[in-house]
Design an enzyme around this catalytic site. Structure first.
Site, PDB file in Angstrom:
ATOM      1  N   GLY A 115       0.819  -1.199   0.000  1.00  0.00           N
ATOM      2  CA  GLY A 115       0.000   0.000   0.000  1.00  0.00           C
ATOM      3  C   GLY A 115       0.856   1.253   0.000  1.00  0.00           C
ATOM      4  O   GLY A 115       2.082   1.206   0.163  1.00  0.00           O
ATOM      5  N   PHE A 116       0.224   2.371  -0.163  1.00  0.00           N
ATOM      6  CA  PHE A 116       0.892   3.668  -0.301  1.00  0.00           C
ATOM      7  C   PHE A 116       1.790   3.975   0.901  1.00  0.00           C
ATOM      8  O   PHE A 116       3.011   4.161   0.763  1.00  0.00           O
ATOM      9  CB  PHE A 116      -0.203   4.729  -0.484  1.00  0.00           C
ATOM     10  CG  PHE A 116       0.252   6.160  -0.495  1.00  0.00           C
ATOM     11  CD1 PHE A 116       1.468   6.526  -1.048  1.00  0.00           C
ATOM     12  CD2 PHE A 116      -0.575   7.155   0.025  1.00  0.00           C
ATOM     13  CE1 PHE A 116       1.863   7.858  -1.076  1.00  0.00           C
ATOM     14  CE2 PHE A 116      -0.194   8.484  -0.010  1.00  0.00           C
ATOM     15  CZ  PHE A 116       1.027   8.831  -0.551  1.00  0.00           C
ATOM     16  N   ILE A 117       1.213   4.000   2.098  1.00  0.00           N
ATOM     17  CA  ILE A 117       1.976   4.379   3.289  1.00  0.00           C
ATOM     18  C   ILE A 117       2.905   3.257   3.721  1.00  0.00           C
ATOM     19  O   ILE A 117       4.071   3.494   4.081  1.00  0.00           O
ATOM     20  CB  ILE A 117       1.019   4.792   4.425  1.00  0.00           C
ATOM     21  CG1 ILE A 117       0.232   6.042   4.007  1.00  0.00           C
ATOM     22  CG2 ILE A 117       1.777   5.042   5.727  1.00  0.00           C
ATOM     23  CD1 ILE A 117      -0.936   6.379   4.922  1.00  0.00           C
ATOM     24  N   TYR A 136     -16.431   3.853   7.645  1.00  0.00           N
ATOM     25  CA  TYR A 136     -14.965   3.764   7.688  1.00  0.00           C
ATOM     26  C   TYR A 136     -14.441   4.386   8.981  1.00  0.00           C
ATOM     27  O   TYR A 136     -13.648   3.775   9.708  1.00  0.00           O
ATOM     28  CB  TYR A 136     -14.364   4.484   6.475  1.00  0.00           C
ATOM     29  CG  TYR A 136     -12.885   4.761   6.588  1.00  0.00           C
ATOM     30  CD1 TYR A 136     -11.961   3.713   6.627  1.00  0.00           C
ATOM     31  CD2 TYR A 136     -12.397   6.068   6.642  1.00  0.00           C
ATOM     32  CE1 TYR A 136     -10.603   3.959   6.727  1.00  0.00           C
ATOM     33  CE2 TYR A 136     -11.043   6.325   6.740  1.00  0.00           C
ATOM     34  CZ  TYR A 136     -10.151   5.280   6.779  1.00  0.00           C
ATOM     35  OH  TYR A 136      -8.799   5.524   6.889  1.00  0.00           O
ATOM     36  N   LYS A 190     -12.508   2.617  12.378  1.00  0.00           N
ATOM     37  CA  LYS A 190     -11.221   3.065  12.908  1.00  0.00           C
ATOM     38  C   LYS A 190     -11.344   3.480  14.380  1.00  0.00           C
ATOM     39  O   LYS A 190     -10.447   3.245  15.190  1.00  0.00           O
ATOM     40  CB  LYS A 190     -10.680   4.220  12.060  1.00  0.00           C
ATOM     41  CG  LYS A 190     -10.142   3.769  10.706  1.00  0.00           C
ATOM     42  CD  LYS A 190      -8.958   2.829  10.866  1.00  0.00           C
ATOM     43  CE  LYS A 190      -8.240   2.554   9.578  1.00  0.00           C
ATOM     44  NZ  LYS A 190      -7.039   1.720   9.755  1.00  0.00           N
TER      45      LYS A 190
END
Length: 337
Positions: free
Chosen positions: A11-13, A153, A157
């Protein structure tokens, strides 16, 4: 050197964090399911780059596969776990909430169980600025109440934060949650605004601008973000004997070695100014399609990152124009545009 298990390394991070840790000599094992939420080829390319390092190994595995996940973790024997993998995206949670339930709730529970079993030195997990929900007092502080999530979402979290706190309290598991603020930069996700805007503008397609552009975001450059995570690895929370020991600026729990930390640029940028900066970098004018606020969106986010600075001495500070320039350079190279 420490052994770090990172979920979401394609993934991106996760990719940027793994690359930073590998450069510093950490041994990293990545876990990623390679889901098709967006272009899997982009994810595979990220992993291919990481696999060029001798310190990196990886397993393709779903977070929901508890047995396989535990098998991989037991074999790797991590000192630290950084849990970044999740079903991301505010808007997609309106279309497919079950994906968030399975990945973000069940998957995170599996990670908590592994961290408890292996008694890791430090568990670090990603949350989001979306948990601040309908809060209007800004900049957002970690100690603000977050009882009004506006999307499923965000709700998952917030649930992750509560789940992690309970494990930290029950098992003495040192845990740091970090809340991300609008991350952007090279190798970014195609569903994020910067990627979508640049892609559309280079192909002379219109861009959708919600709430007629009257929105503000605390844009955080990805390399600043992962530098913050890297430094927080060493800022291990400890259980206090008395709440009086907790500084007023700290989010440390009075009953667990658990802390929440904002990672943001601490500067809110108007969406229209963001678009102007992209136009300036591309040398193109956007075809702007002004729209109403989308369901679940918030008009503004803005981080108080005082706690990050107090704990690590570090503060993200990449100017949004510089960050956009780096993204555009990567985008043109990657897509040969």
């Amino acid at each position: 050197m420490k052994r770090v298990l990172i979920t979401g390394t394609a993934g991106f991070i996760g990719f940027h964090l793994a690359r930073l840790l590998l450069a510093e000599g950490f041994v990293v094992h990545g876990i990623d399911a390679m889901t098709d939420y967006y272009d899997v080829n982009l994810k595979r390319r990220r992993h291919q780059m990481l696999l060029q390092s001798q310190g990196f190994t990886a397993t393709e595995c779903w977070l929901e596969d508890a047995d396989r996940l535990a098998e991989v973790a037991r074999e790797f024997k991590p000192d630290v776990i950084v849990h970044l993998a999740a079903q991301a995206g505010v808007r997609y949670s309106l279309e497919n909430p079950r994906a968030y339930l399975e990945s973000n709730i069940v998957g995170t529970f599996n990670i908590l169980e592994i961290a408890r079993e292996l008694d890791v030195e430090h568990l670090l997990m990603a949350s989001t600025s979306s948990v601040y929900g309908a809060n209007e007092h800004m900049p957002f502080r970690e100690t603000d109440k977050c009882d009004t999530p506006l999307t499923f979402y965000a709700a998952t979290k917030k649930a992750n934060e509560s789940m992690a706190h309970s494990y930290s309290h029950l098992w003495g598991l040192p845990t740091t949650m970090f809340r991300f603020f609008t991350v952007y930069g090279p190798w970014g996700r195609p569903d994020l605004a910067l990627f979508k805007f640049v892609d559309a503008m280079l192909e002379s397609r219109p861009i959708d601008i919600y709430n007629h552009g009257d929105m503000y975001r605390d844009f955080t450059y990805v390399e600043d973000l992962v530098r913050g995570i890297r430094l927080l690895i060493d800022a291990v929370p400890a259980r206090v004997k008395s709440p009086d020991e907790i500084e007023e600026w700290d989010s440390l729990s009075p009953v667990a070695p658990y802390r929440i930390v904002n990672i943001g640029n601490s500067e809110k940028v108007r969406l229209l100014d963001f678009v102007d900066a992209i136009e300036g970098e591309l040398g193109l004018k956007a075809k702007r399609n002004y729209m109403e606020m989308q369901k679940g969106d918030v008009p503004a986010t803005w981080a108080d990152a005082t706690l990050l600075k107090k704990l690590t001495g570090y503060q993200p500070q990449t100017d949004v124009r510089d960050g956009i320039a780096k993204f555009v350079a990567w985008f043109r190279d990657y897509h040969a545009k």
